[in-house]
Scaffold this motif. Structure first.
Motif, mmCIF file in Angstrom:
data_model
loop_
_atom_site.group_PDB
_atom_site.id
_atom_site.type_symbol
_atom_site.label_atom_id
_atom_site.label_comp_id
_atom_site.label_asym_id
_atom_site.label_seq_id
_atom_site.Cartn_x
_atom_site.Cartn_y
_atom_site.Cartn_z
ATOM 1 N N ARG A 222 0.834 -1.207 0.000
ATOM 2 C CA ARG A 222 0.000 0.000 0.000
ATOM 3 C C ARG A 222 0.866 1.254 0.000
ATOM 4 N N ALA A 223 1.991 1.180 0.709
ATOM 5 C CA ALA A 223 2.879 2.344 0.815
ATOM 6 C C ALA A 223 3.420 2.760 -0.549
ATOM 7 N N ARG A 224 3.674 1.787 -1.424
ATOM 8 C CA ARG A 224 4.198 2.126 -2.745
ATOM 9 C C ARG A 224 3.231 3.021 -3.506
ATOM 10 N N ILE A 225 1.938 2.783 -3.364
ATOM 11 C CA ILE A 225 0.943 3.623 -4.031
ATOM 12 C C ILE A 225 0.868 4.988 -3.357
ATOM 13 N N ASN A 226 1.048 5.028 -2.049
ATOM 14 C CA ASN A 226 1.056 6.311 -1.351
ATOM 15 C C ASN A 226 2.198 7.191 -1.845
ATOM 16 N N VAL A 227 3.368 6.591 -2.066
ATOM 17 C CA VAL A 227 4.508 7.345 -2.609
ATOM 18 C C VAL A 227 4.195 7.813 -4.030
ATOM 19 N N TYR A 228 3.518 6.967 -4.801
ATOM 20 C CA TYR A 228 3.136 7.320 -6.176
ATOM 21 C C TYR A 228 2.313 8.607 -6.214
ATOM 22 N N LYS A 229 1.481 8.816 -5.212
ATOM 23 C CA LYS A 229 0.639 10.020 -5.194
ATOM 24 C C LYS A 229 1.495 11.284 -5.072
ATOM 25 N N PHE A 230 2.694 11.159 -4.489
ATOM 26 C CA PHE A 230 3.606 12.297 -4.376
ATOM 27 C C PHE A 230 4.544 12.384 -5.587
ATOM 28 N N PHE A 231 5.016 11.217 -6.044
ATOM 29 C CA PHE A 231 5.974 11.161 -7.147
ATOM 30 C C PHE A 231 5.522 10.096 -8.151
ATOM 31 N N PRO A 232 4.631 10.440 -9.089
ATOM 32 C CA PRO A 232 4.126 9.459 -10.046
ATOM 33 C C PRO A 232 5.223 8.765 -10.848
ATOM 34 N N LYS A 233 6.310 9.466 -11.157
ATOM 35 C CA LYS A 233 7.381 8.867 -11.941
ATOM 36 C C LYS A 233 8.159 7.831 -11.142
#
Length: 322
Positions: A222-233
């Motif tokens: 789940r955390a990986r998607i949370n990081v994606y919300k800040f840095f999509p790349k």
């Protein structure tokens, strides 16, 4: 170099005792220790105080906010030139700080990470979990490896940042769900030099049973998607692998139920994967028991991470539910 070691703590008094014992054995002595109790019910105050004559140690108690903001609390009170973050479930080799100091003197880094390893005192399950977290057949072997896919992102169980990084980048802006990955990417984006110090290893206990390990890795997915919300790349194709593996495993199981006979292509692939994990873990740990447990740990890691990843990917990326 004067180091400030910052340790957030939540209901783990025995762990902090073992960690502090290893810090008393450091060959490099220029450091302080800040232990921050993050709203714990199981207080470790007396344990920490028992080390007052062995370490330059400070103990703080605050309301529960999560590990990210608790580290920020420590940054604000640290005196060091360099801040070192450990999780409370780590054991630190006696030459850790000496290795870091020597490495920074030769090749300075604004921030660094170090590898994790299995300690001889770990239980067979902990050794199997340690294998799964560092294996080339699960995480790609990039956690603590000299080879890395893309940018190297230090993880907060074993991470150091200079005071200058903290002054410019600030601290953690999220307190859980991938807070260390977000912080590492942000430090990169500001032009700071980050790298791995291979000699700066710790012994990371992680979880003591597979259920706790499953919950932790589900959280990581789940955390990986949370990081994606800040840095999509920051979301790469490799991050989809556990989800793809989980779907493949489910499809293979259903196919065997429907078609009955074994020998389907999926069975052969899974059998090869199990054998690879088994023999590699056996070679690494010199134990058949740990090799068998490593199969369970590897499947637990991939399934838990994959399900957590898919859960929040569907919710937050496809359905746009925050």
């Amino acid at each position: 170099m004067y180091f400030s070691i910052i340790i957030p703590l939540y209901n783990r008094p025995q762990e902090i005792k073992e960690l502090l014992e290893t810090l008393t054995q450091q060959t490099y002595k220029q450091f302080e220790v800040l232990v921050i109790e993050d709203g714990s019910i199981e207080d470790a105050g007396e344990i920490v105080k028992s080390f007052a004559d062995k370490l330059d140690i400070k103990y703080f108690v605050k309301e529960n906010e999560g590990q990210g903001f608790t580290r920020n609390f420590g940054f604000e009170r640290a005196k060091g030139d360099y801040f070192v973050i450990f999780d409370s479930d780590c054991l630190i080799p006696e030459d850790y700080l000496q290795n870091v100091n020597d490495s920074l003197a030769k090749h300075y880094l604004d921030a660094y990470g170090g590898p994790d390893d299995s300690h001889h005192s770990f239980t067979p399950i902990q050794k199997a979990i340690s294998y799964a977290m560092t294996s080339p057949f699960t995480t790609g072997g990039t956690r603590g490896s000299k080879k890395s896919i893309g940018q190297f992102h230090p993880r907060s169980f074993n991470m150091g940042i200079s005071r200058h990084v903290w002054e410019k980048a600030g601290g953690f802006i999220i307190t859980r769900l991938g807070e260390d990955i977000e912080y590492s990417i942000r430090i990169h984006s500001l032009g700071f030099k980050i790298g791995l110090i291979p000699e700066a290893k710790v012994y990371h206990k992680r979880r003591t049973n597979f259920l706790k390990f499953y919950k932790q890795l589900h959280f990581f997915g789940r955390a990986r998607i949370n990081v994606y919300k800040f840095f999509p790349k920051g979301l790469k194709l490799v991050h989809f692998f556990p989800a793809a593996f989980t779907l493949f495993l489910a499809f293979t199981i259903v196919a065997n139920i429907v078609y009955r006979p074994l020998g389907l292509p999926g069975d052969l692939i899974l059998a090869c994967y199990i054998l690879l994990v088994f023999f590699h873990a056996w070679w690494k740990n010199k134990s058949i028991k740990i090799a068998f447990l490593s199969i369970i740990a590897s499947f637990t890691l991939l399934i838990a991470y994959g399900l957590g990843f898919m859960q929040d990917f569907c919710k937050r990326v496809i359905l746009k539910i925050s």
